[in-house]
Design an enzyme around this catalytic site. Structure first.
Site, PDB file in Angstrom:
ATOM      1  N   GLY B 117      -1.222   5.943  -3.470  1.00 52.97           N
ATOM      2  CA  GLY B 117      -0.210   4.968  -3.094  1.00 52.97           C
ATOM      3  C   GLY B 117      -0.822   4.059  -2.065  1.00 52.97           C
ATOM      4  O   GLY B 117      -0.215   3.736  -1.046  1.00 52.97           O
ATOM      5  N   CYS B 118      -2.053   3.692  -2.313  1.00 56.06           N
ATOM      6  CA  CYS B 118      -2.753   2.837  -1.367  1.00 56.06           C
ATOM      7  C   CYS B 118      -2.893   3.546  -0.035  1.00 56.06           C
ATOM      8  O   CYS B 118      -2.721   2.974   1.016  1.00 56.06           O
ATOM      9  CB  CYS B 118      -2.019   1.523  -1.170  1.00 56.06           C
ATOM     10  N   GLY B 119      -3.158   4.809  -0.087  1.00 53.40           N
ATOM     11  CA  GLY B 119      -3.329   5.517   1.168  1.00 53.40           C
ATOM     12  C   GLY B 119      -4.095   6.775   0.920  1.00 53.40           C
ATOM     13  O   GLY B 119      -4.646   6.982  -0.141  1.00 53.40           O
TER      14      GLY B 119
END
Lengths: 279, 279
Positions: B117-119
């Site tokens: 999730g972009c993390g």
């Protein structure tokens, strides 16, 4: 953008935002105001009884996110693989059961999943490594249609306008947006689209994906896996995204801003006709 | 922004960009032009002989990225833990050897690492879970200083201006930028800073971190782990980032644009004095 003034939350998905008190500094003043920020939600995906991953996401369309994630990671081949999906919103858990056991080697799955740097998924560096077939769909779209779709897309997100904290993605045909999603993660936003398509049996092979985010190799692979022939973003691609899109037959369009755009690969799908008429 | 016109690459780090041919569409024309895109590089980190992770990153400061990543993930406590670090730029491998064996349970490490999730990083939802101590440093900074630092910061990145494909981060004191990094991943950009600090013994506990990216819980934890008292971004925080920053004693400043900024937490470190003088 977030104005720092009181917001009217009535039009916003209330579980996706939270009110916070901020000190707003300007050249003239310092004052305490109420602002809204986007919520971050930990979603754990259990695959056939095993805890697979915890995604940080926006708390909407959790089922679609879980299915889309598993599909993007190659752990789910299609709708027919699914036996049961149960969502526990309170606990933040989606349990997915598949007809065949796909959790044989969890460490291999974990290794494959890891690629941070604002991304994830394995590091594919040639189309052959992805195992994906080349997209041969003869879709065409005019420059004007792309510009119009992006204009609609960028005005679509109330959550973004109010919080500037989310990415958006959309599935369209050449005329309109069919599915619109947003999430704190740009990967999640696209996974939610494909999860919904998979769940509802919506075909994607004549579709166009719009994204607010930068286009890395992982995004290109995600889109090519669903055989979507056109990927459009207002942002930039990386060199590997361009290389893979070229090899996989995907039309990659970036920097769509105002009346301009860059077509990086497979420009044969983009025609200027209406663009010329309009000018 | 990427203009689609020929670029002068002489001033750009040549290994970080690549030339590509693009079809540039405008309202008036379609033409083939040369553009540059940012490079995506797969860096594998080997920790004590075991393959830990492959990061997609920008190919600069690979040693700092590897050390910073290991520190952020809690696998390295400090400089004294390091025995040897060797960088193979051609193969894209950094080998890190530590004095004590930190690879006891690789699957646990993998599980903890995963949060896409972009993390990435574990999902911490209260400060107590992070195991970090509250930052009590009595640093103060004026609003004007923050605005000036951000102005310098935003004009600093040639790579961003030419490609729009990277995030930047900086370590500053109240007067100037001390270390500036950029990377296709916003996490990587910050890890590169902390890796350099760790390697060179640069203290961070009177520092300010500037970031171009959105501020999620993971970014807050990364910064709080190095005991940096102030984190500033032109972008938005999530609700969890605000909550954790509050609990961890971190001053969180977002939406720094023009002469305005939002101070979300621990505003006692920010004074208006010079801001008022200027207006």
């Amino acid at each position: 953008m977030s104005t720092g003034l009181s917001h009217d939350l009535r039009n916003l998905p209330s579980d996706e935002v939270e009110k916070v008190a901020v000190q707003r500094f300007t050249a003239e003043s310092q004052e305490t105001v109420e602002d809204i920020v986007v919520r971050e939600f930990p979603l754990t995906i259990m695959l056939n009884g095993t805890e697979l991953v915890t995604l940080l996401c926006s708390p909407a369309n959790l089922k679609y996110l879980a299915i889309g994630f598993l599909f993007s990671e190659g752990l789910l081949k299609g709708r027919d693989d699914l036996k049961r999906v149960t969502v526990d919103e309170r606990k933040g858990v989606v349990r997915v059961e598949t007809k065949t056991d796909v959790m044989a080697d969890s460490e291999a799955v974990f290794k494959r999943l890891i690629t941070p740097g604002c991304g994830r998924g394995a590091s594919f560096y040639s189309a052959a490594d992805t195992g994906l077939e080349k997209i041969v769909r003869p879709l065409t779209v005019t420059g004007t249609e792309i510009l119009e779709l992006m204009k609609t897309f960028q005005h679509h997100s109330l959550l973004y306008r109010e919080t500037h904290g989310v990415h958006s993605a959309a599935l369209c045909n050449t005329r309109k947006i069919l599915i619109f999603t947003e999430d704190i993660g740009r990967h999640n936003a696209i996974d939610k689209i494909f999860g919904e398509c998979l769940d509802k049996g919506i075909p994607t092979d004549d579709g166009i994906i719009l994204s607010s985010g930068r286009m890395s190799s992982e995004i290109v692979i995600k889109v090519a896996r669903r055989k979507v022939p056109v990927l459009v973003s207002k942002s930039a691609p990386t060199n590997t995204a361009v290389k893979l899109a070229d090899e996989l037959g995907l039309t990659l369009i970036g920097f769509v801003r105002g009346t301009r755009m860059n077509v990086y690969t497979h420009a044969e799908r983009v025609t200027v006709s209406r663009l010329e008429l309009k000018s």
